[in-house]
Scaffold this motif. Structure first.
Motif, mmCIF file in Angstrom:
data_model
loop_
_atom_site.group_PDB
_atom_site.id
_atom_site.type_symbol
_atom_site.label_atom_id
_atom_site.label_comp_id
_atom_site.label_asym_id
_atom_site.label_seq_id
_atom_site.Cartn_x
_atom_site.Cartn_y
_atom_site.Cartn_z
ATOM 1 N N THR A 231 0.825 -1.208 0.000
ATOM 2 C CA THR A 231 0.000 0.000 0.000
ATOM 3 C C THR A 231 0.855 1.252 0.000
ATOM 4 N N LEU A 232 0.614 2.124 -0.962
ATOM 5 C CA LEU A 232 1.283 3.415 -1.033
ATOM 6 C C LEU A 232 0.371 4.460 -0.413
ATOM 7 N N ASN A 233 0.874 5.164 0.592
ATOM 8 C CA ASN A 233 0.104 6.211 1.258
ATOM 9 C C ASN A 233 0.500 7.581 0.725
ATOM 10 N N ILE A 234 -0.479 8.416 0.488
ATOM 11 C CA ILE A 234 -0.245 9.778 0.016
ATOM 12 C C ILE A 234 -0.736 10.734 1.084
ATOM 13 N N LYS A 235 0.174 11.533 1.643
ATOM 14 C CA LYS A 235 -0.197 12.510 2.654
ATOM 15 C C LYS A 235 -0.420 13.851 1.980
ATOM 16 N N SER A 236 -1.600 14.417 2.121
ATOM 17 C CA SER A 236 -1.918 15.684 1.458
ATOM 18 C C SER A 236 -2.846 16.510 2.337
ATOM 19 N N ALA A 237 -2.793 17.826 2.145
ATOM 20 C CA ALA A 237 -3.654 18.726 2.911
ATOM 21 C C ALA A 237 -5.000 18.916 2.230
ATOM 22 N N ILE A 238 -5.053 18.654 0.923
ATOM 23 C CA ILE A 238 -6.309 18.766 0.181
ATOM 24 C C ILE A 238 -6.532 17.491 -0.617
ATOM 25 N N ALA A 239 -7.710 17.363 -1.205
ATOM 26 C CA ALA A 239 -8.090 16.120 -1.865
ATOM 27 C C ALA A 239 -7.225 15.836 -3.089
ATOM 28 N N VAL A 240 -6.846 14.576 -3.230
ATOM 29 C CA VAL A 240 -6.105 14.094 -4.394
ATOM 30 C C VAL A 240 -7.105 13.675 -5.455
ATOM 31 N N ASP A 241 -6.989 14.253 -6.650
ATOM 32 C CA ASP A 241 -7.948 13.963 -7.720
ATOM 33 C C ASP A 241 -7.646 12.658 -8.441
ATOM 34 N N ASN A 242 -6.362 12.447 -8.768
ATOM 35 C CA ASN A 242 -6.010 11.270 -9.559
ATOM 36 C C ASN A 242 -4.618 10.792 -9.202
ATOM 37 N N VAL A 243 -4.448 9.473 -9.232
ATOM 38 C CA VAL A 243 -3.140 8.848 -9.091
ATOM 39 C C VAL A 243 -2.990 7.855 -10.240
ATOM 40 N N THR A 244 -1.995 8.082 -11.096
ATOM 41 C CA THR A 244 -1.737 7.182 -12.215
ATOM 42 C C THR A 244 -0.316 6.657 -12.097
ATOM 43 N N ILE A 245 -0.168 5.337 -12.239
ATOM 44 C CA ILE A 245 1.129 4.697 -12.068
ATOM 45 C C ILE A 245 1.572 4.104 -13.403
ATOM 46 N N TYR A 246 2.844 4.351 -13.747
ATOM 47 C CA TYR A 246 3.433 3.871 -14.992
ATOM 48 C C TYR A 246 4.658 3.016 -14.677
ATOM 49 N N ASP A 247 4.920 2.032 -15.546
ATOM 50 C CA ASP A 247 6.165 1.288 -15.403
ATOM 51 C C ASP A 247 7.290 2.058 -16.082
ATOM 52 N N VAL A 248 8.511 1.524 -16.058
ATOM 53 C CA VAL A 248 9.665 2.262 -16.571
ATOM 54 C C VAL A 248 9.636 2.440 -18.089
ATOM 55 N N LEU A 249 8.797 1.696 -18.765
ATOM 56 C CA LEU A 249 8.678 1.840 -20.220
ATOM 57 C C LEU A 249 7.571 2.816 -20.604
ATOM 58 N N GLY A 250 6.915 3.391 -19.596
ATOM 59 C CA GLY A 250 5.876 4.364 -19.877
ATOM 60 C C GLY A 250 4.489 3.777 -20.021
ATOM 61 N N LYS A 251 4.307 2.497 -19.701
ATOM 62 C CA LYS A 251 2.990 1.862 -19.801
ATOM 63 C C LYS A 251 2.201 2.116 -18.523
ATOM 64 N N GLN A 252 0.963 2.575 -18.684
ATOM 65 C CA GLN A 252 0.110 2.781 -17.521
ATOM 66 C C GLN A 252 -0.308 1.437 -16.938
ATOM 67 N N VAL A 253 -0.072 1.260 -15.652
ATOM 68 C CA VAL A 253 -0.402 -0.015 -15.002
ATOM 69 C C VAL A 253 -1.491 0.123 -13.957
ATOM 70 N N LEU A 254 -1.798 1.357 -13.551
ATOM 71 C CA LEU A 254 -2.835 1.554 -12.538
ATOM 72 C C LEU A 254 -3.264 3.013 -12.545
ATOM 73 N N SER A 255 -4.559 3.255 -12.379
ATOM 74 C CA SER A 255 -5.070 4.613 -12.289
ATOM 75 C C SER A 255 -6.286 4.623 -11.380
ATOM 76 N N VAL A 256 -6.289 5.530 -10.412
ATOM 77 C CA VAL A 256 -7.417 5.652 -9.494
ATOM 78 C C VAL A 256 -7.748 7.117 -9.310
ATOM 79 N N ASN A 257 -9.007 7.396 -8.967
ATOM 80 C CA ASN A 257 -9.468 8.758 -8.700
ATOM 81 C C ASN A 257 -10.000 8.820 -7.272
#
Length: 292
Positions: A231-257
């Protein structure tokens, strides 16, 4: 080597506002002396003594930063922005850390091709940071910085008007006239001119135009743990709209809102390796390298 190169190129292309030229991902460099087309030296030679050092002793974002000190005769490193800018408005910014009792020294350069020593072009005066005060002998008002803490430095350069303005955190040194020797804006010179120089630089970014308050704002959020297990935790003071994760070749592997403050992202389905995590909050977007 090819994978590292792809990672570096892709990192520079993600998370930048439309006017961005580059945001240097220091995590892709090996520790020790660095000599690249972006990080050169005053003489233009890979001398070792002049080169910046990639260090893991301090870091604002990730585990590495650029380290400057006077050991070995004094570093004299050039950050090359990628060609002389002879028109337009430009911004250069970074995070800086100066231990208590240590000092900093740098200046902004004109043409650094083929090397700064041959050209001797100074866009600003000598900028020194001593005992919590930043001074510019080019005329800027003295600005206060915190010791033993990361702080924001930026400079806005209006090449058309031949002016510049230094900013430290939320304070400004006022608009100053560029040095007469400079034919444009070409980079920065990080120089260790005495035994007290000892400082770190991280989160370097360069853009055309003026950086807004939220552009490249790495302090808007932080991620942990890194390396991550599940689990990756994101600490922020305001709401996070989107988190998109890419591998080293630039391929999107995960996206959440998540649309939530300080959300968590499940990375348990991803295999071990390096990933680029792009976090979007409002109009600001930034990419951080995460290991799993």
């Amino acid at each position: 080597m090819k994978k590292i190169y792809l990672l570096a190129v892709f990192a520079l292309g993600l998370g930048l506002s439309a006017n961005a030229q580059f945001e240097d991902d220091l995590e892709v460099y090996s520790t020790g002396p660095l000599f690249t087309p972006r990080w050169t030296t005053w003489s233009g030679e890979n001398t070792g003594n002049e080169n910046v050092i990639i260090s893991e002793d301090q870091a604002f974002d990730g585990t590495k930063s650029v380290f400057i000190d006077n050991v070995g005769g004094g570093q004299d490193a050039i950050l090359d922005i990628g060609g002389l800018k002879t028109a337009g408005v430009w911004s250069l910014a970074w995070k800086m850390y100066i231990p208590a009792g240590s000092t900093g020294y740098f200046n902004i350069q004109g043409n650094v091709t083929p090397n700064a020593n041959d050209n001797q072009e100074f866009y600003t005066g000598n900028i020194t940071l001593v005992a919590g005060t930043m001074s510019d002998d080019g005329g800027s008002t003295d600005l206060v910085y915190p010791e033993d803490q990361w702080f924001d430095f930026s400079i806005e350069l209006d090449v058309d008007a031949s002016t510049y303005e230094l900013k430290l955190n939320s304070s400004t040194g006022g608009v100053q006239t560029k040095g007469a020797s400079a034919t444009g804006f070409g980079g920065a010179d990080f120089y260790a001119d005495n035994s007290t120089n000892n400082y770190y630089v991280d989160a370097v970014r360069f853009a055309e135009g003026v950086l807004g308050a939220d552009d490249f704002s790495g302090d808007v959020f932080s991620v942990f743990p890194n390396p991550v297990v599940n689990t990756l935790n994101i600490k922020s003071a305001i709401a996070v709209d989107n988190v998109t994760i890419y591998d080293v070749l630039g391929k999107q592997v995960l996206s959440v809102n998540p649309d939530a403050i300080s959300p968590s992202v499940d990375m348990s389905a991803l295999s071990s390796g390096a990933y680029l995590v792009n976090v979007t909050i409002g109009n600001a977007s930034k990419t951080i390298k995460v290991l799993k």
